[in-house]
Design an enzyme around this catalytic site. Structure first.
Site, PDB file in Angstrom:
ATOM      1  N   ALA A  56       0.818  -1.212   0.000  1.00  0.00           N
ATOM      2  CA  ALA A  56       0.000   0.000   0.000  1.00  0.00           C
ATOM      3  C   ALA A  56       0.850   1.261   0.000  1.00  0.00           C
ATOM      4  O   ALA A  56       0.369   2.344   0.298  1.00  0.00           O
ATOM      5  CB  ALA A  56      -0.919  -0.003   1.209  1.00  0.00           C
ATOM      6  N   ASN A  66       2.497  -2.808   7.731  1.00  0.00           N
ATOM      7  CA  ASN A  66       3.344  -3.466   6.737  1.00  0.00           C
ATOM      8  C   ASN A  66       4.009  -2.432   5.840  1.00  0.00           C
ATOM      9  O   ASN A  66       5.107  -2.649   5.326  1.00  0.00           O
ATOM     10  CB  ASN A  66       2.514  -4.447   5.912  1.00  0.00           C
ATOM     11  CG  ASN A  66       2.087  -5.657   6.740  1.00  0.00           C
ATOM     12  OD1 ASN A  66       2.895  -6.283   7.403  1.00  0.00           O
ATOM     13  ND2 ASN A  66       0.810  -5.961   6.708  1.00  0.00           N
ATOM     14  N   HIS A 103      -0.773   7.490   3.920  1.00  0.00           N
ATOM     15  CA  HIS A 103       0.622   7.348   4.337  1.00  0.00           C
ATOM     16  C   HIS A 103       1.460   8.456   3.708  1.00  0.00           C
ATOM     17  O   HIS A 103       1.422   8.645   2.489  1.00  0.00           O
ATOM     18  CB  HIS A 103       1.183   5.991   3.921  1.00  0.00           C
ATOM     19  CG  HIS A 103       0.320   4.830   4.303  1.00  0.00           C
ATOM     20  ND1 HIS A 103       0.211   4.379   5.589  1.00  0.00           N
ATOM     21  CD2 HIS A 103      -0.489   4.047   3.551  1.00  0.00           C
ATOM     22  CE1 HIS A 103      -0.623   3.355   5.636  1.00  0.00           C
ATOM     23  NE2 HIS A 103      -1.064   3.130   4.402  1.00  0.00           N
TER      24      HIS A 103
END
Length: 269
Positions: A122, A190, A220
């Protein structure tokens, strides 16, 4: 012509089932041959409509394939990883946060001839981070913001008595290094683990995790200060309906990673 690679998948959840369907639809150079799932009946139902249904096998039997993809709960990560690595296979983990405290697996892969390939998942910009890390890097920071429900179940919250369901304003709930973040939020960071592995390591990679009521996407932001460049990158991922902790782009990233194993033209690392 490059030989065809067989693929096995551990887990048929939000990531694994999407990936399995894509492989069954046809990806040049790749053939899905086996899957493992906790709920056997549900797995059989999900596979019933496949053009070429893969075998439903145990975790250990996944290592019959050339490529073993881990798309399962972090609790069974080591079972899947060890079987693949001992058999000298290509191991592609989606729970790469579980790899950080198990770097002995990398040493073992070196001995058996296995390869561990961590997909971007991601995240974004790992090529640039890897390039910068070839030189001098002073800092790497990742700020993750998720809707509170996307953080439910993290061990760190239980340990510190944090009820994210009661949060009504954007709240910083964790700040530390990537190693500690991976232990406290195994299903959520992750991305931070992948960044740490691509860059300057888990101890030097700073992670901030926010429970943010103002966002609807898993967001993010990466900041890198290096001698060669200053990087600032932000990605806003649409959460999966099946699992809000996982972004919809994650299975697509793994699929792109697998394509890169056999494609004639490969762009980026």
């Amino acid at each position: 012509m490059a030989r065809e690679l067989t693929v096995a998948i551990a887990g048929l959840g939000a990531i694994g089932l999407h990936l399995a369907r894509a492989l069954d639809a046809g990806v040049e150079g790749l053939r899905l041959v086996a899957v493992a799932a906790r709920d056997q009946d549900k797995a059989r139902a999900n596979l019933a409509g496949f053009r070429t249904p893969p075998a439903l096998v145990s975790l250990a039997e996944l290592a019959q394939a050339d490529v073993v993809v881990e798309a399962a709960p972090a609790a069974i990560f080591e079972q899947v990883a060890v079987a693949a690595i001992e058999a000298g296979r290509i191991f592609v983990p989606s729970s790469c946060g579980a790899l950080l405290p198990r770097m002995h697996l990398v040493a073992r892969a070196r001995e058996t001839g296995a390869r561990i390939i961590v997909p971007t998942g991601a995240l974004l910009g790992l090529d640039a981070v890897r390039a910068a890390a070839e030189g001098e890097v002073s800092s790497v920071t990742i700020e993750t913001r998720k809707p509170p429900r996307g953080l439910v179940g993290a061990p760190y919250l239980d340990q510190h008595g944090i009820d994210v369901a009661a949060i009504t304003t954007p709240t910083l709930i964790f700040k530390g290094n990537a190693f500690d973040a991976a232990q406290g939020f195994p299903a959520n960071v992750n991305v931070a683990a992948a960044l740490a592995l691509a860059g300057i390591g888990p101890e030097r990679t700073t992670v901030q995790i926010w429970a943010d009521t103002t966002v609807t996407r898993n967001t993010h932001t990466i900041r890198v200060e290096a001698a060669s460049a200053r990087l600032t990158m932000t990605i806003e991922n649409v959460p999966s309906e099946e699992n809000p902790r996982t972004g919809k782009i994650t299975p697509l990233s793994i699929l792109a990673c697998l394509r890169g194993l056999t494609s004639t033209l490969k762009v980026g690392s």
